[in-house]
Enzyme design. Structure first.
Site, PDB file in Angstrom:
ATOM      1  N   ARG A 106       8.276 -39.185   7.138  1.00  0.00           N
ATOM      2  CA  ARG A 106       7.681 -38.976   8.472  1.00  0.00           C
ATOM      3  C   ARG A 106       8.037 -37.630   9.087  1.00  0.00           C
ATOM      4  NH1 ARG A 106       8.745 -44.473   8.745  1.00  0.00           N
ATOM      5  NH2 ARG A 106       6.830 -45.653   8.521  1.00  0.00           N
ATOM      6  N   LYS A 128      -1.148 -24.429  10.468  1.00  0.00           N
ATOM      7  CA  LYS A 128      -2.082 -25.282   9.721  1.00  0.00           C
ATOM      8  C   LYS A 128      -1.532 -25.482   8.318  1.00  0.00           C
ATOM      9  CE  LYS A 128      -6.645 -23.997  11.561  1.00  0.00           C
ATOM     10  NZ  LYS A 128      -7.918 -23.356  11.165  1.00  0.00           N
ATOM     11  N   GLU A 170      -8.139  -9.934   4.995  1.00  0.00           N
ATOM     12  CA  GLU A 170      -7.742 -10.613   6.243  1.00  0.00           C
ATOM     13  C   GLU A 170      -7.229  -9.599   7.268  1.00  0.00           C
ATOM     14  OE1 GLU A 170      -8.504 -13.718   6.768  1.00  0.00           O
ATOM     15  OE2 GLU A 170      -8.885 -14.380   4.719  1.00  0.00           O
ATOM     16  N   LYS A 212      -2.547 -12.399  14.834  1.00  0.00           N
ATOM     17  CA  LYS A 212      -2.727 -13.834  14.567  1.00  0.00           C
ATOM     18  C   LYS A 212      -1.840 -14.669  15.500  1.00  0.00           C
ATOM     19  CE  LYS A 212      -3.540 -17.570  11.507  1.00  0.00           C
ATOM     20  NZ  LYS A 212      -3.608 -18.180  10.207  1.00  0.00           N
ATOM     21  N   GLU A 222      -7.174 -24.733  17.772  1.00  0.00           N
ATOM     22  CA  GLU A 222      -8.508 -24.201  17.474  1.00  0.00           C
ATOM     23  C   GLU A 222      -9.596 -24.876  18.308  1.00  0.00           C
ATOM     24  OE1 GLU A 222      -9.172 -23.270  13.302  1.00  0.00           O
ATOM     25  OE2 GLU A 222     -11.340 -23.261  13.638  1.00  0.00           O
ATOM     26  N   ARG A 226      -9.270 -19.379  18.845  1.00  0.00           N
ATOM     27  CA  ARG A 226      -8.783 -19.320  17.459  1.00  0.00           C
ATOM     28  C   ARG A 226      -9.932 -19.259  16.459  1.00  0.00           C
ATOM     29  NH1 ARG A 226      -3.619 -22.566  14.846  1.00  0.00           N
ATOM     30  NH2 ARG A 226      -3.878 -21.762  12.752  1.00  0.00           N
ATOM     31  N   ASN A 230     -12.175 -17.014  12.230  1.00  0.00           N
ATOM     32  CA  ASN A 230     -13.138 -17.399  11.177  1.00  0.00           C
ATOM     33  C   ASN A 230     -14.184 -16.324  10.919  1.00  0.00           C
ATOM     34  OD1 ASN A 230     -11.930 -19.873  10.739  1.00  0.00           O
ATOM     35  ND2 ASN A 230     -13.136 -20.887  12.319  1.00  0.00           N
ATOM     36  N   HIS A 233     -15.740 -15.973   7.599  1.00  0.00           N
ATOM     37  CA  HIS A 233     -15.413 -17.188   6.841  1.00  0.00           C
ATOM     38  C   HIS A 233     -16.551 -18.206   6.817  1.00  0.00           C
ATOM     39  CE1 HIS A 233     -11.515 -15.376   6.945  1.00  0.00           C
ATOM     40  NE2 HIS A 233     -10.956 -16.360   6.264  1.00  0.00           N
ATOM     41  N   HIS A 237     -16.744 -19.032   3.087  1.00  0.00           N
ATOM     42  CA  HIS A 237     -16.409 -20.278   2.378  1.00  0.00           C
ATOM     43  C   HIS A 237     -17.550 -20.689   1.454  1.00  0.00           C
ATOM     44  CE1 HIS A 237     -13.266 -21.383   5.614  1.00  0.00           C
ATOM     45  NE2 HIS A 237     -12.664 -20.922   4.533  1.00  0.00           N
ATOM     46  N   HIS A 247     -11.041 -15.870  -2.523  1.00  0.00           N
ATOM     47  CA  HIS A 247     -11.223 -16.031  -1.075  1.00  0.00           C
ATOM     48  C   HIS A 247     -11.465 -14.683  -0.365  1.00  0.00           C
ATOM     49  CE1 HIS A 247     -10.745 -17.993   2.802  1.00  0.00           C
ATOM     50  NE2 HIS A 247      -9.874 -17.054   3.148  1.00  0.00           N
TER      51      HIS A 247
HETATM   52  N1  LIG Z   1      -2.735 -22.526   6.469  1.00  0.00           N
HETATM   53  C1  LIG Z   1      -3.470 -21.494   6.786  1.00  0.00           C
HETATM   54  O1  LIG Z   1      -3.604 -21.129   7.968  1.00  0.00           O
HETATM   55  C2  LIG Z   1      -4.149 -20.721   5.700  1.00  0.00           C
HETATM   56  C3  LIG Z   1      -4.781 -19.497   5.995  1.00  0.00           C
HETATM   57  C4  LIG Z   1      -5.371 -18.802   4.945  1.00  0.00           C
HETATM   58  C5  LIG Z   1      -5.321 -19.302   3.652  1.00  0.00           C
HETATM   59  N2  LIG Z   1      -4.715 -20.488   3.413  1.00  0.00           N
HETATM   60  C6  LIG Z   1      -4.648 -21.035   2.066  1.00  0.00           C
HETATM   61  O2  LIG Z   1      -3.934 -20.113   1.262  1.00  0.00           O
HETATM   62  C7  LIG Z   1      -4.360 -20.244  -0.099  1.00  0.00           C
HETATM   63  C8  LIG Z   1      -4.591 -18.871  -0.670  1.00  0.00           C
HETATM   64  O3  LIG Z   1      -3.384 -18.149  -0.588  1.00  0.00           O
HETATM   65  P1  LIG Z   1      -3.015 -17.016  -1.644  1.00  0.00           P
HETATM   66  O4  LIG Z   1      -4.146 -16.071  -1.751  1.00  0.00           O
HETATM   67  O5  LIG Z   1      -1.673 -16.512  -1.287  1.00  0.00           O
HETATM   68  O6  LIG Z   1      -3.039 -17.830  -3.001  1.00  0.00           O
HETATM   69  P2  LIG Z   1      -1.893 -18.313  -4.032  1.00  0.00           P
HETATM   70  O7  LIG Z   1      -0.801 -18.986  -3.322  1.00  0.00           O
HETATM   71  O8  LIG Z   1      -2.614 -19.086  -5.068  1.00  0.00           O
HETATM   72  O9  LIG Z   1      -1.360 -16.939  -4.637  1.00  0.00           O
HETATM   73  C9  LIG Z   1      -2.233 -16.129  -5.379  1.00  0.00           C
HETATM   74  C10 LIG Z   1      -1.638 -15.827  -6.764  1.00  0.00           C
HETATM   75  O10 LIG Z   1      -0.562 -14.909  -6.616  1.00  0.00           O
HETATM   76  C11 LIG Z   1       0.595 -15.403  -7.313  1.00  0.00           C
HETATM   77  N3  LIG Z   1       1.740 -14.837  -6.584  1.00  0.00           N
HETATM   78  C12 LIG Z   1       2.267 -15.215  -5.401  1.00  0.00           C
HETATM   79  N4  LIG Z   1       3.208 -14.339  -5.011  1.00  0.00           N
HETATM   80  C13 LIG Z   1       3.292 -13.402  -5.977  1.00  0.00           C
HETATM   81  C14 LIG Z   1       4.074 -12.222  -6.127  1.00  0.00           C
HETATM   82  N5  LIG Z   1       4.910 -11.808  -5.182  1.00  0.00           N
HETATM   83  N6  LIG Z   1       3.903 -11.484  -7.260  1.00  0.00           N
HETATM   84  C15 LIG Z   1       3.004 -11.883  -8.211  1.00  0.00           C
HETATM   85  N7  LIG Z   1       2.223 -12.954  -8.117  1.00  0.00           N
HETATM   86  C16 LIG Z   1       2.361 -13.709  -6.998  1.00  0.00           C
HETATM   87  C17 LIG Z   1       0.448 -16.899  -7.248  1.00  0.00           C
HETATM   88  O11 LIG Z   1       1.186 -17.515  -8.280  1.00  0.00           O
HETATM   89  C18 LIG Z   1      -1.064 -17.051  -7.471  1.00  0.00           C
HETATM   90  O12 LIG Z   1      -1.354 -16.950  -8.840  1.00  0.00           O
HETATM   91  C19 LIG Z   1      -5.602 -21.123  -0.087  1.00  0.00           C
HETATM   92  O13 LIG Z   1      -5.272 -22.402  -0.535  1.00  0.00           O
HETATM   93  C20 LIG Z   1      -6.002 -21.159   1.391  1.00  0.00           C
HETATM   94  O14 LIG Z   1      -6.643 -22.364   1.735  1.00  0.00           O
HETATM   95  C21 LIG Z   1      -4.122 -21.197   4.391  1.00  0.00           C
END
Ligand SMILES: NC(=O)c1ccc[n+]([C@@H]2O[C@H](COP(=O)([O-])OP(=O)(O)OC[C@H]3O[C@@H](n4cnc5c(N)ncnc54)[C@H](O)[C@@H]3O)[C@@H](O)[C@H]2O)c1
Length: 332
Positions: A106, A128, A170, A212, A222, A226, A230, A233, A237, A247
């Site tokens: 929890r 989020k 971003e 942000k 949101e 907020r 998007n 996006h 998406h 992405h």
């Molecule tokens: N919660 C939120 O507000 C929010 C906002 C934007 C995106 N997201 C989420 O984030 C995710 C995308 O994030 P991402 O682009 O970081 O993807 P990811 O976490 O998959 O990382 C991208 C790649 O980089 C590798 N990696 C990470 N750090 C590294 C480093 N220092 N050196 C070498 N390789 C490294 C990872 O293993 C992976 O292969 C999606 O699931 C998306 O939905 C969430």
């Protein structure tokens, strides 16, 4: 630009530019690290033999079945209500750690050390979290804030170029919606940023984090402002799904499409539209929307979970640094 090493939103401190080693002063001995296999391979030597739950890298880890598996693995580490989770990784690890900590027994406290540019400027900020359900992204999750975020740009030295560009999309988005000065600064310093100059990266991350944090602290759930985050996006998406792009690449094309719409509605100046395209191009992001199947994209946008009745909230620019939320009728 105003440089502050720590930005606080909703009582969460975001330490930008702090060396990873400082994390041991911020967590206690009940900490369990969550990371992925790539981060472990590059940076595992920093994790100091702490209990570490390593998941394979990739978006498909964000699933309920993987989450169940992670619960069993936490229990095997002896985790209980007094445990603390530290997510060290990209956005996937931040989303998984935040959600797992929110529901494990929890709710237990957690924090992030984001290691991709995208996670440093976006996914680690704002509370989020969540996992995907089949094709539905982030369908199950919570709003829950980490105890802190520690952002050390050294992690970006091993990040592949395409992942770096995803994060830059971003940053450019933040500049487009909120700050003409930040946009100018990215334009002027892009070469050094692409060479991963540490001082420039610190300014880049700080400025995006500041934008942000400002937005999410005014609208944590949101309900209104907020939604500006998007920008790019709504189509992004859909492009991500339909064209199988990363992405950031999809968001880049989504921003170009949103600007085309703003141009058509005589909201945005053509020279500003071209300036955004030039910057995205130079950042290594795709901008050619000519080959996209607009009808199928629109059909996907119609099915988006953020749709409200027969209208879609599109984020459009009035100028670089100023965005508005426009409700657009679906057959528009
Ligand atoms: N919660 C939120 O507000 C929010 C906002 C934007 C995106 N997201 C989420 O984030 C995710 C995308 O994030 P991402 O682009 O970081 O993807 P990811 O976490 O998959 O990382 C991208 C790649 O980089 C590798 N990696 C990470 N750090 C590294 C480093 N220092 N050196 C070498 N390789 C490294 C990872 O293993 C992976 O292969 C999606 O699931 C998306 O939905 C969430």
């Amino acid at each position: 630009l105003n440089i502050l090493p720590t930005i606080t939103y909703d009582q969460t401190p975001v330490h930008v530019g702090l060396a990873f080693d400082s994390v041991w002063n911020l967590v206690d001995e009940r900490t369990i690290i969550i990371t992925d296999s790539n981060v472990m391979a590059y940076w595992g030597h920093l994790l100091a033999d702490r209990p570490t739950l390593v998941v394979p890298s990739g978006e498909d880890q964000k699933s309920l079945s993987n989450l169940e598996d992670m619960v069993f693995r936490l229990l095997a580490f002896g985790a209980d209500r007094g445990s603390f989770l530290l997510g060290v990784g990209g956005g996937v690890i931040c989303d998984l750690t935040g959600f797992l900590a929110s529901v494990f027994m929890r709710g237990i406290p957690f924090a992030f050390v984001p290691t991709t540019l995208l996670a440093q400027v976006d996914a680690s900020i704002g509370g989020k979290n969540g996992v995907n359900c089949g094709p539905f992204k982030n369908m199950v999750g919570t709003f829950n804030q980490p105890q802190f975020v520690l952002t050390d740009p050294q992690f970006l030295s091993t990040l592949p170029d395409m992942e770096f560009a995803n994060g830059l999309a971003e940053c450019i988005k933040h500049a487009c919606i909120c700050s003409a000065a930040y946009f100018d600064w990215i334009e002027t310093n892009l070469e050094g940023i692409l060479q991963r100059d540490r001082a420039l990266l610190e300014v880049l991350i700080l400025e995006s984090v500041r934008i942000k944090c400002d937005i999410v602290s005014r609208d944590p759930l949101e309900k209104g402002e907020r939604k500006l985050l998007n920008f790019g996006h709504t189509y992004g998406h859909a492009i991500e799904k339909l064209n199988g792009l990363a992405h950031g690449q999809a968001v880049s094309l989504g921003m170009v499409m949103a600007n085309e719409l703003a141009l058509k509605r005589k909201m945005l100046d053509p020279s500003a539209e071209q300036r955004v395209i030039r910057l995205l191009d130079k950042a290594g992001l795709p901008t050619d929307t000519g080959l996209l199947d607009r009808e199928r994209l629109l059909a996907l946008v119609r099915n988006d979970k953020k749709k409200r009745e027969d209208q879609i909230a599109f984020i459009l620019l009035n100028s670089i640094g100023q965005a508005v939320i426009e409700k657009i009728v679906l057959h528009d």
